[in-house]
Design a protein around this motif. Structure first.
Motif, PDB file in Angstrom:
ATOM      1  N   VAL A 151      12.639  24.588  -0.798  1.00 32.72           N
ATOM      2  CA  VAL A 151      13.091  24.716  -2.185  1.00 32.72           C
ATOM      3  C   VAL A 151      12.416  25.869  -2.917  1.00 32.72           C
ATOM      4  N   PHE A 152      11.109  26.043  -2.684  1.00 33.34           N
ATOM      5  CA  PHE A 152      10.346  27.036  -3.456  1.00 33.34           C
ATOM      6  C   PHE A 152       9.869  28.234  -2.628  1.00 33.34           C
ATOM      7  N   ASN A 153      10.077  28.175  -1.305  1.00 33.09           N
ATOM      8  CA  ASN A 153       9.558  29.218  -0.415  1.00 33.09           C
ATOM      9  C   ASN A 153       8.043  29.377  -0.597  1.00 33.09           C
ATOM     10  N   ARG A 154       7.373  28.237  -0.723  1.00 29.43           N
ATOM     11  CA  ARG A 154       5.917  28.207  -0.900  1.00 29.43           C
ATOM     12  C   ARG A 154       5.311  27.169   0.045  1.00 29.43           C
ATOM     13  N   ARG A 155       4.009  27.314   0.265  1.00 28.30           N
ATOM     14  CA  ARG A 155       3.279  26.391   1.135  1.00 28.30           C
ATOM     15  C   ARG A 155       2.549  25.357   0.276  1.00 28.30           C
ATOM     16  N   PHE A 156       2.807  24.074   0.555  1.00 29.67           N
ATOM     17  CA  PHE A 156       2.145  22.999  -0.173  1.00 29.67           C
ATOM     18  C   PHE A 156       0.856  22.655   0.556  1.00 29.67           C
ATOM     19  N   ILE A 157      -0.257  22.820  -0.128  1.00 27.88           N
ATOM     20  CA  ILE A 157      -1.565  22.623   0.500  1.00 27.88           C
ATOM     21  C   ILE A 157      -2.000  21.169   0.359  1.00 27.88           C
ATOM     22  N   LYS A 158      -2.321  20.548   1.503  1.00 25.38           N
ATOM     23  CA  LYS A 158      -2.818  19.168   1.510  1.00 25.38           C
ATOM     24  C   LYS A 158      -4.137  19.154   2.285  1.00 25.38           C
TER      25      LYS A 158
END
Length: 204
Positions: A151-158
């Motif tokens: 959706v955002f072309n971003r990496r979600f950091i967990k």
């Protein structure tokens, strides 16, 4: 319908990180008074991001006593409820059973089982966003990381360390608070970006 490929680990690693909520936009709820205030802020929402955290189990037969933390998020702020307090449990139960407040998240089936066992309530008006992406042609469950990438072309950091930390602690660490809040926050961000109408009541 053709199957759409999920982002690979290598593709995710190349993406820029998604900016997330900081501590200044997160409310930790651990007393009845805080729970009452949080409930007033959340009960008029049409849709909230939703997730839970539980102390990890370490062998196959061990039954989780979680959830120990339940988090809800609006688009700009999040609330992290600690369930060792009776007032927090009551507020969370009321929000989960609400037919007017929709809850959206990822991979919620396990959360529902634990909630029924621990709180004795059945979550209502809940939408698992994995089902939305499945209906759009993704054969594999995207989860929050994959959905943020799509959706955002971003990496979600967990943080893996936060994932396996002790969520039953009375005093949560800053990294636990940020981790929990952003799991719920990412869900509401994805839901909002997809332009979906608020889910209609359904008991899951």
């Amino acid at each position: 319908m053709p199957h759409l490929p999920s982002p690979t680990k290598e593709e995710l690693a190349r993406l820029e990180p998604l900016a997330q909520l900081g501590l200044s936009d997160i409310f930790v709820v651990s007393t009845r008074q805080q729970a009452d205030e949080a409930f007033q802020a959340l009960a008029t929402s049409s849709v909230l991001g939703f997730d839970t955290e539980s102390k990890p189990t370490f062998f196959r037969e061990q039954v989780s006593e979680g959830p120990h933390v339940v988090q809800f998020s609006a688009l700009q702020k999040a609330w992290v409820f600690q369930l060792h307090d009776a007032g927090c449990r009551e507020a969370v139960s009321a929000l989960l059973e609400s037919e007017t407040v929709a809850k959206v998240g990822f991979g919620l089936a396990g959360d529902h089982q634990q909630i029924r066992r621990t709180l004795g309530v059945s979550p209502r008006n809940v939408l698992d966003l994995n089902a939305v992406f499945r209906s759009r042609g993704y054969a594999k469950e995207l989860g929050v990381r994959g959905a943020v990438a799509v959706v955002f072309n971003r990496r979600f950091i967990k943080s893996r360390k936060a994932t396996t930390s002790n969520w039953a602690n009375r005093q949560l660490t800053e990294s636990q608070i940020v981790y929990a809040a952003n799991d719920a926050w990412a869900a509401i961000q994805v839901f909002d970006a997809l332009g979906l109408p608020p889910p209609q009541f359904s008991e899951t």
